[in-house]
Structures are given as structure tokens and as C-alpha cells.
Design a protein around this motif. Structure first.
Motif, mmCIF file in Angstrom:
data_model
loop_
_atom_site.group_PDB
_atom_site.id
_atom_site.type_symbol
_atom_site.label_atom_id
_atom_site.label_comp_id
_atom_site.label_asym_id
_atom_site.label_seq_id
_atom_site.Cartn_x
_atom_site.Cartn_y
_atom_site.Cartn_z
ATOM 1 N N UNK A 18 4.370 -9.817 -1.965
ATOM 2 C CA UNK A 18 3.466 -9.088 -2.849
ATOM 3 C C UNK A 18 3.637 -9.519 -4.305
ATOM 4 N N UNK A 19 4.886 -9.561 -4.773
ATOM 5 C CA UNK A 19 5.132 -9.953 -6.171
ATOM 6 C C UNK A 19 4.720 -11.406 -6.411
ATOM 7 N N UNK A 57 2.716 -14.820 5.488
ATOM 8 C CA UNK A 57 2.629 -13.709 6.443
ATOM 9 C C UNK A 57 2.340 -12.416 5.697
ATOM 10 N N UNK A 58 1.430 -11.608 6.220
ATOM 11 C CA UNK A 58 1.168 -10.275 5.679
ATOM 12 C C UNK A 58 2.028 -9.287 6.455
ATOM 13 N N UNK A 77 1.060 -6.285 0.222
ATOM 14 C CA UNK A 77 0.619 -7.669 0.386
ATOM 15 C C UNK A 77 -0.778 -7.723 0.998
ATOM 16 N N UNK A 78 -1.041 -6.859 1.979
ATOM 17 C CA UNK A 78 -2.361 -6.824 2.612
ATOM 18 C C UNK A 78 -3.446 -6.498 1.600
ATOM 19 N N UNK A 79 -3.188 -5.512 0.770
ATOM 20 C CA UNK A 79 -4.192 -5.103 -0.215
ATOM 21 C C UNK A 79 -4.461 -6.211 -1.235
ATOM 22 N N UNK A 89 -7.002 -3.325 13.591
ATOM 23 C CA UNK A 89 -6.189 -2.118 13.619
ATOM 24 C C UNK A 89 -4.954 -2.219 12.742
ATOM 25 N N UNK A 90 -4.323 -3.417 12.703
ATOM 26 C CA UNK A 90 -3.138 -3.601 11.853
ATOM 27 C C UNK A 90 -3.465 -3.347 10.387
ATOM 28 N N UNK A 91 -4.572 -3.907 9.926
ATOM 29 C CA UNK A 91 -4.952 -3.716 8.520
ATOM 30 C C UNK A 91 -5.320 -2.261 8.239
ATOM 31 N N UNK A 92 -5.979 -1.615 9.191
ATOM 32 C CA UNK A 92 -6.329 -0.216 8.983
ATOM 33 C C UNK A 92 -5.081 0.657 8.904
ATOM 34 N N UNK A 93 -4.070 0.355 9.745
ATOM 35 C CA UNK A 93 -2.818 1.108 9.705
ATOM 36 C C UNK A 93 -2.058 0.860 8.410
ATOM 37 N N UNK A 94 -2.290 -0.304 7.784
ATOM 38 C CA UNK A 94 -1.644 -0.591 6.499
ATOM 39 C C UNK A 94 -2.423 -0.002 5.335
ATOM 40 N N UNK A 95 -3.489 0.760 5.632
ATOM 41 C CA UNK A 95 -4.210 1.479 4.585
ATOM 42 C C UNK A 95 -5.256 0.675 3.841
ATOM 43 N N UNK A 96 -5.628 -0.507 4.350
ATOM 44 C CA UNK A 96 -6.660 -1.307 3.691
ATOM 45 C C UNK A 96 -8.023 -0.684 3.952
ATOM 46 N N UNK A 97 -8.820 -0.526 2.922
ATOM 47 C CA UNK A 97 -10.156 0.038 3.061
ATOM 48 C C UNK A 97 -10.980 -0.814 4.026
ATOM 49 N N UNK A 98 -11.555 -0.223 5.093
ATOM 50 C CA UNK A 98 -12.283 -1.016 6.091
ATOM 51 C C UNK A 98 -13.488 -1.755 5.523
#
Length: 488
Positions: free
Chosen positions: A324-325, A342-343, A348-350, A376-385
Motif C-alpha cells: 500500500x505505501x 499481489x493485492x 492496497x485493493x482500494x 467476492x474477494x474485493x467486495x469482502x475487502x470493502x471495495x465499492x462494487x
């Protein structure tokens, strides 16, 4: 030939079940003269020939062997494969005295080891570890597993993605000393045996450096160690001029991947388990897309191979440089295209999604079982769909399947160490996002609805890609069952 000469023949399974008698016919002579000495199930001595018409070999055997024996025949390829299986164990155990009083050599260099000097050390533990490393690298292993059990040490290699036993060494004390030797080389605490430890060291072979990452884990019988081998020169040779077709991507799949890799912005995401070739695929795509007119920057853990004309940044968690940094800093470096190794976390995903939305092309990987699980992985990490749907250009799930050895076409020979397989090819399912799929993702549609829409848009499955290789005689049903999921 067996019937004509009235000599019983042995299959590859027979060779494996018998015991080698290198005290009768030394390994070097067996290799040179294409013969061998074995002990049968009842302890009787067999002298194995590949050509019963070879008089000089029989003359030499009858002059050298001073005990009762019976001749047996086997195929030349089968004998070569059997000898290849014996080589690693012989090299490692040559002159190793397994007495409980031996101590590991704690004074050896912790950072570099010249593999060519195997045998110069007086310590049998050092010789065992060094020769294990040598054999694993020579065999093309990606990992070495040192497992401590109640009887001693088991040494296993992962070759072409499959873990197999290389040798066993009796004695729990010797197992502890071998693990301690690895810990010394990786600069780990040899006194600490209750918590996991991670480290690394560097080998030198024929002037080239090989990185080895070490993970030590406590177990009920002592400690186990896994050594991940990263041979940069070998990877460089494989990537030099490497085309997607050489990895296994052919026809329309290769054409589509090249188009996606040259898109002006968005995200190209590759998913799959560890060791499925994700990074190699991205390296190949980046190498083809890099024409010197754009700024390519990567952040990786670790940097496996240096790409010409690409700024590559290694993750250093101990110094506070995570994905992320590092990605935030990359965005201030005026990049056009970014590879995120790797995310792993929501931050990092956001940032990766935002980077794709602000005019950058992002190549990245994530661990998931198939292309739909990624959503589903991205949704569980809180990324806006909605943002995810807008950023994603395509998702590809990838696996590696072993291919039949060209030298023996699956029978087992010296080239493939008796396995019948040599090398691997990629299989993949590729979901290119159209407007319909993007809308479904933004609406958080159920997985079944997404799957039906993806199939309608032309997304095939990993299983279908694997079965195509079987139809073409490239691999086997057993191999694709090992790699891909079989629905009940």
C-alpha cells in the motif's frame, strides 16, 4: 527379446520395488555400462541388462561379481529413469556418517555458499544440506521440504508443482542438526524452537546467484523447514524472448491477452494459487507491451527477475515499505503502467482500483479459485462494487499442468526422473468484462447470475482448457484431475 534369450524381464515398477545393490555394481559403472545390480524380494541378486547381446558388459559383470546371481532384462529408458531416481540420494548420502555425536557447523557462511565445494566440509550435516541444495537446483525444484518425524528427517522436492520424497535420513538428532544448519545459513535464532521464523540466504552456482527463502515451523517432533528456491538466471533464460504461446496461451486467448495488456487504463487481474505462474504471465505481458514510450513501475515481493526498462521496487515490510505505501509512492512517480505483485489487504485493493480509474493500467494478482471468486474477494475487502466494475478490464484464473515428457511420452526416463512428465503449460479461464457484466458486478448480482452471464460472454472454464490438452495428447486425465476441480 526376453523370450528369445530366456531371461525374465523387469518393468519400471519392478525396478522401483527392488533394492539397489551399488556395493556390487557401483553407480558410476551402472551409468556407464547401462547395467545394474538389484536385490530381489527374496534377497537374491539380479544383474540387470538392457542388451543381452552386449558381450563386453556381460564379461565385465561375470568377472567382477563373485557371488551367485541371475540375469534380468529391462528397457534402456526404464534403467535410465531408475538410475536418475537413485542419483539424488546417492549424492546426498555419500560418506555421511549418521552418528548421534555429530554437531552442525555453526561457523559456515550464513549468506553465500559455493555449491561446487560440496564434500570439502568435514561435517556430514553440512554435506547433507549442501548436496540437497545442489540436487534440488539441478532437478529444477521450486521448493525443498525438510520434515522432522519420529524416525528422523524426510527430504522432499517440489518439481513441476508436485511434492515427492527425495530421501529419508534416520535419527531425530541428525534431523535437528540439519534444521539448525539451515537456520544458521538464513541467520535465524537456532536456540528458538517454539515459534515460526523466516529468513533467506544466497547461493552461488557457476557464478550465478540463487536466492533461497526459508520458513521454519515448530512441529510435534521438532521443527520443519521449507526452502523456496529462486534461480534468477534460470528464470531469465526462460523469460528471454518468451512469448505467450510458450507459456501455453494460444490463438484467440493470446490475442486477447495482448490487447488487454496494451489498454490505456483499467485493471488486468490474474488469479490462482501460489506457484500457478501468475507473475511469469504478467512479466511476459509487460515485456511485450513495453516499447519504451511509457513509464512502467512494479512493486513486488520479491522482485523475481529484472525487466529491462522497468522500475521495480521490492517490498520491505521490516522497513515499513508494504504494497500500500509503495503503491502510493509509485503514483507520485508519474507512471503510465503499474504492476502490483499481489493485492493482500483492503488498503492496497482500494489504491489499485483508484489507480486504474485515474488513467493508469494496473497489472496485478490476487489469490482466488476462479474468476468469479475474485469479485467476492474485493467486495469482502470493502471495495465499492461500482468502482471495481468501472476499473476491471478482465480477470484471468490460471493453473499450471504438467505435460508429458517428449523423450519417453509418459513412460518415464532419465530426462523426466522416471515421472513421465517434464515441464508445465498454463491453462486459463479469461473473463473480459462487457457492459452487462460490469452492471451485474455494480449491482452485487448473485454468483450464479454472474456465472451465466460470463458463460454467455464466452468465458470458458479451467476444466475445459485442461481437457483440450488431454485431447491433443499433451497431458493426462490424472494430471488435470490433480490440478482442476471435478464437480460431484
Amino acid at each position: 527379446m526376453s523370450v528369445a534369450f530366456r531371461i525374465p524381464s523387469l518393468s519400471m515398477d519392478d525396478l522401483r520395488e527392488a533394492a539397489a545393490a551399488f556395493d556390487v555394481v557401483p553407480y558410476t559403472e551402472a551409468l556407464r555400462r547401462h547395467c545394474a545390480a538389484l536385490r530381489g524380494p527374496e534377497g537374491d541378486l539380479w544383474l540387470v541388462l538392457t542388451d543381452p547381446r552386449d558381450g563386453p558388459v556381460q564379461d565385465w559383470l561375470e568377472e567382477s561379481v563373485r557371488q551367485p546371481f541371475a540375469y534380468r532384462l529391462c528397457g534402456k529408458d526404464d534403467l535410465s529413469a531408475w538410475l536418475a531416481l537413485q542419483e539424488a540420494g546417492l549424492r546426498a548420502m555419500d560418506s555421511v556418517a549418521l552418528d548421534a555425536g555429530v554437531q552442525a557447523d555453526g561457523q559456515a557462511s550464513a549468506q553465500e555458499l559455493a555449491i561446487e565445494t560440496i564434500g570439502l566440509s568435514d561435517s556430514p550435516v553440512v554435506r547433507l544440506v549442501d548436496s540437497t541444495l545442489y540436487d534440488a537446483i539441478k532437478a529444477g525444484a521450486s521448493d525443498i521440504h525438510l520434515e522432522t518425524g519420529p524416525a528422523g528427517l524426510s527430504v522432499k522436492y517440489r518439481i513441476d508443482g508436485v511434492l515427492g520424497l527425495a530421501r529419508s535420513v534416520e535419527g531425530s538428532a541428525f534431523a535437528d542438526q540439519a534444521i539448525s544448519r539451515v537456520k544458521v545459513m538464513a541467520e535465524l535464532d537456532i536456540a528458538e524452537r517454539r515459534v515460526p521464523q523466516d529468513g533467506r540466504f544466497r547461493l552461488r552456482r557457476k557464478g550465478a546467484e540463487i536466492d533461497v527463502r526459508v520458513s521454519v515451523m515448530p512441529s510435534v517432533h521438532g521443527e520443519d523447514a521449507v526452502l523456496r528456491i529462486l534461480d534468477r538466471r534460470d528464470l531469465a533464460e526462460r523469460l528471454k524472448g518468451l512469448a505467450l504461446e510458450q507459456l501455453g496461451f494460444e490463438g484467440p486467448m493470446a490475442t486477447t491477452l495482448r490487447r488487454l495488456a496494451r489498454a490505456p487504463h483499467g485493471m488486468l487481474l490474474v488469479t490462482g494459487p501460489t506457484g500457478s505462474g501468475k507473475t511469469t504471465t504478467l512479466y511476459s505481458l509487460i515485456s511485450e507491451a513495453n516499447r519504451g514510450q511509457e513509464k512502467f513501475v512494479t512493486i513486488e515481493d520479491p522482485v523475481e527477475y529484472q525487466l529491462a526498462g522497468v522500475l521495480q521496487i521490492p517490498v520491505n515490510e521490516k522497513k515499513g515499505l508494504g504494497f500500500a505505501r509503495g503503491l502510493r509512492s509509485i503514483l507520485r512517480h508519474d507512471p503510465d503502467r503499474i504492476m502490483v505483485g499481489e493485492i493482500r489487504d483492503p488498503e492496497t485493493a482500494e489504491i489499485a482500483v483508484q489507480s486504474a480509474l485515474t488513467g493508469h493500467l494496473v497489472y496485478t494478482t490476487v489469490h482466488a479459485n476462479n474468476v468469479l471468486d475474485v469479485i467476492g474477494r474485493f467486495q469482502h475487502m470493502g471495495v465499492d462494487p461500482f468502482n471495481l466494475a468501472s476499473a476491471l478490464n478482465a480477470v484471468m484464473a490460471q493453473r499450471l499442468v504438467r505435460v508429458l515428457c517428449r523423450a519417453c511420452t509418459g513412460k518415464g526416463c532419465g530426462e523426466c526422473r522416471g515421472t513421465g512428465y517434464r515441464g508445465r503449460k498454463a491453462i486459463a479461464e479469461l473473463m473480459v468484462l462487457n457492459d452487462g457484466l460490469k452492471e451485474l458486478i455494480a449491482q452485487r448480482a448473485p454468483a450464479r447470475t454472474l456465472k451465466e452471464a460470463a458463460r454467455a460472454a464466452g468465458t470458458g472454464s479451467l476444466r475445459e482448457a485442461a481437457r483440450d490438452l488431454v485431447r491433443r495428447g499433451v497431458t493426462t486425465e490424472e494430471e488435470i484431475d490433480r490440478v482442476t476441480f471435478v464437480a460431484a
